[in-house]
Design a protein around this motif. Structure first.
Motif, PDB file in Angstrom:
ATOM      1  N   VAL A  26       0.683  49.713  24.425  1.00  0.00           N
ATOM      2  CA  VAL A  26       1.712  48.721  24.760  1.00  0.00           C
ATOM      3  C   VAL A  26       1.293  47.939  25.998  1.00  0.00           C
ATOM      4  O   VAL A  26       1.462  46.712  26.057  1.00  0.00           O
ATOM      5  CB  VAL A  26       3.086  49.411  24.954  1.00  0.00           C
ATOM      6  CG1 VAL A  26       4.117  48.429  25.491  1.00  0.00           C
ATOM      7  CG2 VAL A  26       3.554  50.016  23.642  1.00  0.00           C
ATOM      8  N   TYR A  27       0.733  48.610  26.985  1.00  0.00           N
ATOM      9  CA  TYR A  27       0.227  47.929  28.189  1.00  0.00           C
ATOM     10  C   TYR A  27      -0.779  46.852  27.799  1.00  0.00           C
ATOM     11  O   TYR A  27      -0.690  45.709  28.244  1.00  0.00           O
ATOM     12  CB  TYR A  27      -0.416  48.951  29.124  1.00  0.00           C
ATOM     13  CG  TYR A  27      -1.010  48.358  30.377  1.00  0.00           C
ATOM     14  CD1 TYR A  27      -0.239  48.189  31.521  1.00  0.00           C
ATOM     15  CD2 TYR A  27      -2.347  47.957  30.420  1.00  0.00           C
ATOM     16  CE1 TYR A  27      -0.777  47.645  32.678  1.00  0.00           C
ATOM     17  CE2 TYR A  27      -2.900  47.411  31.575  1.00  0.00           C
ATOM     18  CZ  TYR A  27      -2.107  47.262  32.693  1.00  0.00           C
ATOM     19  OH  TYR A  27      -2.656  46.713  33.828  1.00  0.00           O
TER      20      TYR A  27
ATOM     21  N   ASP B 280      -1.238  45.389  24.840  1.00  0.00           N
ATOM     22  CA  ASP B 280      -0.569  44.337  24.072  1.00  0.00           C
ATOM     23  C   ASP B 280       0.222  43.403  24.980  1.00  0.00           C
ATOM     24  O   ASP B 280       0.161  42.170  24.830  1.00  0.00           O
ATOM     25  CB  ASP B 280       0.365  44.923  23.024  1.00  0.00           C
ATOM     26  CG  ASP B 280      -0.363  45.564  21.861  1.00  0.00           C
ATOM     27  OD1 ASP B 280      -1.589  45.284  21.679  1.00  0.00           O
ATOM     28  OD2 ASP B 280       0.254  46.357  21.137  1.00  0.00           O
ATOM     29  N   ASN B 281       0.963  43.950  25.927  1.00  0.00           N
ATOM     30  CA  ASN B 281       1.753  43.135  26.849  1.00  0.00           C
ATOM     31  C   ASN B 281       0.844  42.251  27.700  1.00  0.00           C
ATOM     32  O   ASN B 281       1.159  41.088  27.951  1.00  0.00           O
ATOM     33  CB  ASN B 281       2.627  44.003  27.755  1.00  0.00           C
ATOM     34  CG  ASN B 281       3.796  44.614  27.034  1.00  0.00           C
ATOM     35  OD1 ASN B 281       4.109  44.251  25.896  1.00  0.00           O
ATOM     36  ND2 ASN B 281       4.433  45.567  27.666  1.00  0.00           N
ATOM     37  N   TRP B 282      -0.263  42.795  28.158  1.00  0.00           N
ATOM     38  CA  TRP B 282      -1.187  42.034  28.984  1.00  0.00           C
ATOM     39  C   TRP B 282      -1.768  40.858  28.201  1.00  0.00           C
ATOM     40  O   TRP B 282      -1.906  39.754  28.724  1.00  0.00           O
ATOM     41  CB  TRP B 282      -2.308  42.940  29.505  1.00  0.00           C
ATOM     42  CG  TRP B 282      -3.207  42.228  30.437  1.00  0.00           C
ATOM     43  CD1 TRP B 282      -4.419  41.662  30.157  1.00  0.00           C
ATOM     44  CD2 TRP B 282      -2.974  41.937  31.819  1.00  0.00           C
ATOM     45  NE1 TRP B 282      -4.956  41.056  31.260  1.00  0.00           N
ATOM     46  CE2 TRP B 282      -4.084  41.218  32.302  1.00  0.00           C
ATOM     47  CE3 TRP B 282      -1.932  42.236  32.691  1.00  0.00           C
ATOM     48  CZ2 TRP B 282      -4.182  40.785  33.613  1.00  0.00           C
ATOM     49  CZ3 TRP B 282      -2.041  41.803  33.990  1.00  0.00           C
ATOM     50  CH2 TRP B 282      -3.146  41.096  34.439  1.00  0.00           C
TER      51      TRP B 282
ATOM     52  N   ARG C 269      -0.429  39.222  25.850  1.00  0.00           N
ATOM     53  CA  ARG C 269       0.592  38.209  25.542  1.00  0.00           C
ATOM     54  C   ARG C 269       0.902  37.292  26.711  1.00  0.00           C
ATOM     55  O   ARG C 269       1.570  36.287  26.551  1.00  0.00           O
ATOM     56  CB  ARG C 269       1.866  38.900  25.104  1.00  0.00           C
ATOM     57  CG  ARG C 269       1.737  39.552  23.754  1.00  0.00           C
ATOM     58  CD  ARG C 269       3.044  40.129  23.313  1.00  0.00           C
ATOM     59  NE  ARG C 269       2.825  40.931  22.127  1.00  0.00           N
ATOM     60  CZ  ARG C 269       3.582  41.927  21.763  1.00  0.00           C
ATOM     61  NH1 ARG C 269       4.633  42.243  22.488  1.00  0.00           N
ATOM     62  NH2 ARG C 269       3.329  42.613  20.686  1.00  0.00           N
ATOM     63  N   LEU C 270       0.412  37.662  27.906  1.00  0.00           N
ATOM     64  CA  LEU C 270       0.656  36.797  29.066  1.00  0.00           C
ATOM     65  C   LEU C 270      -0.058  35.465  28.905  1.00  0.00           C
ATOM     66  O   LEU C 270      -1.186  35.421  28.413  1.00  0.00           O
ATOM     67  CB  LEU C 270       0.178  37.485  30.355  1.00  0.00           C
ATOM     68  CG  LEU C 270       0.959  38.711  30.811  1.00  0.00           C
ATOM     69  CD1 LEU C 270       0.275  39.335  32.018  1.00  0.00           C
ATOM     70  CD2 LEU C 270       2.385  38.350  31.142  1.00  0.00           C
TER      71      LEU C 270
END
Length: 90
Positions: free
Chosen positions: A80-81, A83-85, A87-88
């Motif tokens: 998740v980390y 994936d979130n990174w 998406r920035l």
């Protein structure tokens, strides 16, 4: 990395390293955890290495232990980390 190996690499005795760390309110275990946090976060952001390999590179022999430790540091799983990174906005 063991404390003995680290001491050999930096050219300090184990006792000297432990004394210096204590003088600054740290332990070798704390430093190792900080390294693991920073290195694994960087590898997740900057590489496409599989998560299991990143865990291995920072000293975990088991993916579930790495996932549990990372979630404790970051509050989310390594996947998740990452994936979130990604998406920035750039």
């Amino acid at each position: 990395m063991s404390i003995e190996r680290f001491c050999h690499v930096v050219g300090l005795s184990k006792r000297t390293l432990q004394r210096r760390l204590k003088e600054n309110g740290h332990s070798f275990k704390q430093l190792k955890e900080i390294f693991r946090q920073e290195a694994s976060s960087r590898l997740l952001r900057e590489t496409a290495l599989p998560i299991e390999e990143i865990g291995w590179k920072v000293g975990y022999n088991d993916l579930s232990n790495f996932n549990r430790a990372f979630k404790g540091w970051a509050g989310l799983s390594p996947a998740v980390y990452r994936d979130n990174w990604r998406r920035l906005p750039a």
